[in-house]
Scaffold this motif. Structure first.
Motif, short mmCIF file in Angstrom:
data_model
loop_
_atom_site.label_atom_id
_atom_site.label_comp_id
_atom_site.label_asym_id
_atom_site.label_seq_id
_atom_site.Cartn_x
_atom_site.Cartn_y
_atom_site.Cartn_z
N ALA A 149 -104.36 55.39 -1.16
CA ALA A 149 -104.18 56.24 -2.34
C ALA A 149 -105.46 56.26 -3.17
O ALA A 149 -105.89 57.30 -3.67
N ARG A 150 -106.10 55.09 -3.29
CA ARG A 150 -107.35 55.05 -4.07
C ARG A 150 -108.40 55.95 -3.44
O ARG A 150 -109.15 56.63 -4.13
N ARG A 151 -108.42 55.94 -2.09
CA ARG A 151 -109.42 56.79 -1.42
C ARG A 151 -109.16 58.26 -1.71
O ARG A 151 -110.08 59.04 -1.92
N VAL A 152 -107.88 58.62 -1.73
CA VAL A 152 -107.56 60.03 -2.02
C VAL A 152 -107.98 60.37 -3.44
O VAL A 152 -108.61 61.40 -3.69
N VAL A 153 -107.65 59.48 -4.39
CA VAL A 153 -108.02 59.75 -5.78
C VAL A 153 -109.53 59.92 -5.89
O VAL A 153 -110.03 60.86 -6.53
N GLU A 154 -110.27 59.05 -5.23
CA GLU A 154 -111.74 59.16 -5.27
C GLU A 154 -112.21 60.49 -4.70
O GLU A 154 -113.05 61.16 -5.26
N SER A 155 -111.59 60.88 -3.56
CA SER A 155 -112.03 62.10 -2.90
C SER A 155 -111.72 63.34 -3.75
O SER A 155 -112.31 64.39 -3.57
N LEU A 156 -110.78 63.21 -4.68
CA LEU A 156 -110.42 64.36 -5.51
C LEU A 156 -111.48 64.61 -6.60
O LEU A 156 -111.57 65.72 -7.12
N ALA A 157 -112.21 63.60 -6.94
CA ALA A 157 -113.27 63.71 -7.96
C ALA A 157 -112.76 64.42 -9.21
O ALA A 157 -113.39 65.36 -9.71
N GLY A 158 -111.60 64.01 -9.70
CA GLY A 158 -111.07 64.56 -10.94
C GLY A 158 -110.29 65.86 -10.79
O GLY A 158 -109.71 66.37 -11.74
N ARG A 159 -110.25 66.41 -9.58
CA ARG A 159 -109.48 67.65 -9.39
C ARG A 159 -107.99 67.35 -9.35
O ARG A 159 -107.58 66.25 -8.97
N ALA A 160 -107.18 68.36 -9.67
CA ALA A 160 -105.72 68.19 -9.58
C ALA A 160 -105.30 68.29 -8.11
O ALA A 160 -105.77 69.16 -7.38
N LEU A 161 -104.39 67.39 -7.72
CA LEU A 161 -103.85 67.46 -6.36
C LEU A 161 -102.53 68.23 -6.40
O LEU A 161 -101.66 67.97 -7.24
N MET A 162 -102.40 69.20 -5.50
CA MET A 162 -101.10 69.86 -5.31
C MET A 162 -100.62 69.45 -3.93
O MET A 162 -101.39 69.48 -2.97
N ILE A 163 -99.33 69.07 -3.82
CA ILE A 163 -98.85 68.57 -2.53
C ILE A 163 -97.59 69.28 -2.06
O ILE A 163 -96.73 69.65 -2.86
N ARG A 223 -112.26 75.04 -7.50
CA ARG A 223 -112.84 73.70 -7.57
C ARG A 223 -112.07 72.74 -8.47
O ARG A 223 -112.42 71.58 -8.58
N ARG A 224 -111.02 73.25 -9.16
CA ARG A 224 -110.25 72.34 -10.01
C ARG A 224 -109.01 71.80 -9.33
O ARG A 224 -108.26 71.02 -9.89
N ILE A 225 -108.74 72.29 -8.14
CA ILE A 225 -107.50 71.95 -7.46
C ILE A 225 -107.78 71.63 -5.99
O ILE A 225 -108.73 72.16 -5.40
N SER A 226 -106.94 70.77 -5.44
CA SER A 226 -107.01 70.53 -3.99
C SER A 226 -105.57 70.52 -3.50
O SER A 226 -104.72 69.83 -4.06
N PHE A 227 -105.29 71.31 -2.50
CA PHE A 227 -103.91 71.42 -1.99
C PHE A 227 -103.79 70.65 -0.69
O PHE A 227 -104.54 70.90 0.26
N LEU A 228 -102.84 69.70 -0.64
CA LEU A 228 -102.59 68.93 0.57
C LEU A 228 -101.23 69.32 1.14
O LEU A 228 -100.20 69.14 0.48
N GLN A 229 -101.22 69.90 2.32
CA GLN A 229 -99.96 70.22 3.01
C GLN A 229 -99.78 69.24 4.16
O GLN A 229 -100.56 69.23 5.11
N VAL A 230 -98.73 68.41 4.06
CA VAL A 230 -98.37 67.54 5.18
C VAL A 230 -97.23 68.24 5.92
O VAL A 230 -96.20 68.55 5.34
N ALA A 231 -97.44 68.52 7.20
CA ALA A 231 -96.43 69.25 7.97
C ALA A 231 -96.09 68.42 9.20
O ALA A 231 -96.87 68.36 10.16
#
Ligand code: GDG
Length: 455
Positions: free
Chosen positions: A244-258, A288-296
């Protein structure tokens, strides 16, 4: 107290601790107290039909399973269950394929379940059958002289009567359901459709009961739910972990949508990807403010429509990333494998938006899990399809029409702009609702009504 016997197409493999994608195993966990029996298919395929029963016991629960013959797997499971009933009950008639061989295998397997299950049943057992693969089981049990109280719960929608009528064996299947004492549905709409179909066939109704040949069939609405505290604990633990920490780091402050779904055409992924593309084009200030993660999580990969869906999504995902990616930003992360349950819970908790947009869904547990996982001090926003059963319970989510790409794009923008205060207000209300309708309430209310049935 009477012993509870759960019957479902698939019984979870007690030896397998890997990720499980599928709502049934999750929702039923609470009903399975020590002493219970869970009966169904082992997940194994064999060359010839065989009535041999395998048993395993874990935490006091007995799991009894049979294997399916390879031909039955194709005709009963991939065929009539998942290429006929699944699309039809989700009201997608253009995806339905039907052949008599599939239906015959469906009846045969329901009879095989009855034959094998009957050897395990004691006179006072309460039998609770689950879902669309086993619509004919109760009738087959009655033909073998089983007089126990038998209940049935439909996890997926019951289609509007005019659509149900398209099914060549509609009449037979409906009559089969009359062999139960209680049938349960996720929503009032599903029950209404079911009673409507009964009415059209001249079955006499009295309130929510159907009467046939002196027997009463009681219908009830009891939505499935989740174990809120257990899922919350899972999420809290997961965000402390390194993934989870790695994901937060990779977001660099962007909002995650899942989003997380089985890879199924009912879940509305193509229109969801279109909506995300539309959001990026209509609201360029959000780039650049959002990152969308789709787990399928892959599902029913041998059914043709599922293969076509995968190709379509590969194409759409590539198009979005091709158009909008930057050297240091990928707008869409698209994973076609199941994630661990804990990892998923952690992702829900760190995300700003949960996007759950099935075209049609019996309930949808992901929506409830998303709420359960949130940090009440900084909760994310749930965007939810109006056509998921869960929408009837969760009006404080941002409700959308999953066919309306522009409306979904606007909802993503609204969620991105929503104040902390409004997010908290909505979250408090939603949390209260999933606590009222949790897994325990679901199981207890069904079992209580079934135990009271006249038998
Ligand atoms: C049927 C009805 C009804 C998903 N991806 C992963 C994963 N999941 C888990 C979710 C959730 C479950 O699978 C899915 O449940 P849903 O309710 O969302 O959907 P269906 O599988 O279609 O279930 C549905 C349900 O039955 C119960 O009645 O609500 O309407 O269609 O728990 O978290 N789990 C893991 N990895 C994944 O990638 N571990």
């Amino acid at each position: 107290m009477a012993r509870l016997v759960i019957v479902s197409n698939r019984v979870p493999d007690v030896a397998d601790s890997g990720p499980r994608a599928g709502g049934l195993a999750v929702g039923l966990a609470d009903a399975l107290v020590p002493g219970s029996l869970w009966f169904g298919w082992s997940g194994q395929r064999v060359a010839q039909r065989s009535d041999e029963i395998h048993t395993a016991t874990e935490d006091g629960i007995t799991y009894a399973t049979i294997d399916l013959a390879e031909d039955d797997y194709r005709s009963y499971y991939l065929g009539f269950s998942n290429a006929t009933l699944w699309p039809l009950f989700h009201m997608m008639p253009s995806l339905v394929s039907f052949d008599n061989a599939g239906y015959n295998a469906y009846r045969d397997v329901n009879e095989q379940f009855a034959r094998t299950l009957a050897t395990l049943i004691a006179p006072d057992d309460l039998i609770w059958i689950h879902d669309y693969q086993l619509l004919g089981l109760a009738e087959a049990l009655r033909q073998l002289g089983v007089g126990n109280r038998i209940g049935f719960f439909l996890h997926i929608p019951f289609p509007a009567p005019a659509l149900f009528d398209l099914l060549p064996p509609a009449e037979e299947l409906l009559h089969g359901l009359l062999a139960h004492d209680v049938v349960g549905f996720q929503t009032e709409q599903d029950r209404g459709h079911f009673l409507g179909a009964m009415y059209q066939r001249g079955i006499s109704l009295q309130g929510n009961d159907a009467w046939h040949e002196g027997r009463r069939l009681h219908s009830m609405v009891t939505p499935i739910g989740v174990d809120v505290d257990a899922f919350n604990r899972l999420a809290v633990r997961a965000v402390r972990r390194v993934e989870a920490r790695r994901v937060v780091e990779s977001l660099a402050g962007r909002a995650l949508m899942i989003s997380a779904d089985r890879l199924d055409y009912t879940k509305g992924l193509p229109a969801r990807f279109d909506a995300y593309g539309r959001f990026l084009s209509r609201f360029p200030e959000q780039l650049r403010r959002i990152s969308f993660l789709q787990v399928a999580a892959p599902s029913r990969e041998e059914v043709d429509q599922y293969k076509a869906l995968r190709d379509e999504l590969d194409y759409k995902a590539g198009a979005i990333n091709g158009e909008y990616s930057d050297f240091d930003w990928v707008p869409l992360r698209y994973m076609t494998r199941a994630a661990g349950r804990g990892v998923l819970a952690g992702m829900f908790r760190i995300s700003r938006i949960g996007l759950v947009t099935p075209l049609r869904d019996g309930m949808n547990l992901v929506a409830m899990e998303y709420i359960a996982a949130q940090d009440p001090l900084n909760p994310g926003v749930l965007i939810l399809s109006r056509f998921a059963g869960a929408a009837t319970l969760l009006p404080e989510a941002l409700l959308v029409n999953p066919y309306d790409v522009d409306q979904m794009a606007e909802a993503i923008n609204t969620a991105m702009l929503m104040t902390l205060e409004e997010r908290q207000e909505r979250h408090v209300a939603l949390l209260e609702r999933i606590r009222t309708h949790d897994a325990t309430a679901y199981c207890r209310s069904f079992v209580a009504v079934l135990s009271q049935a006249e038998g």
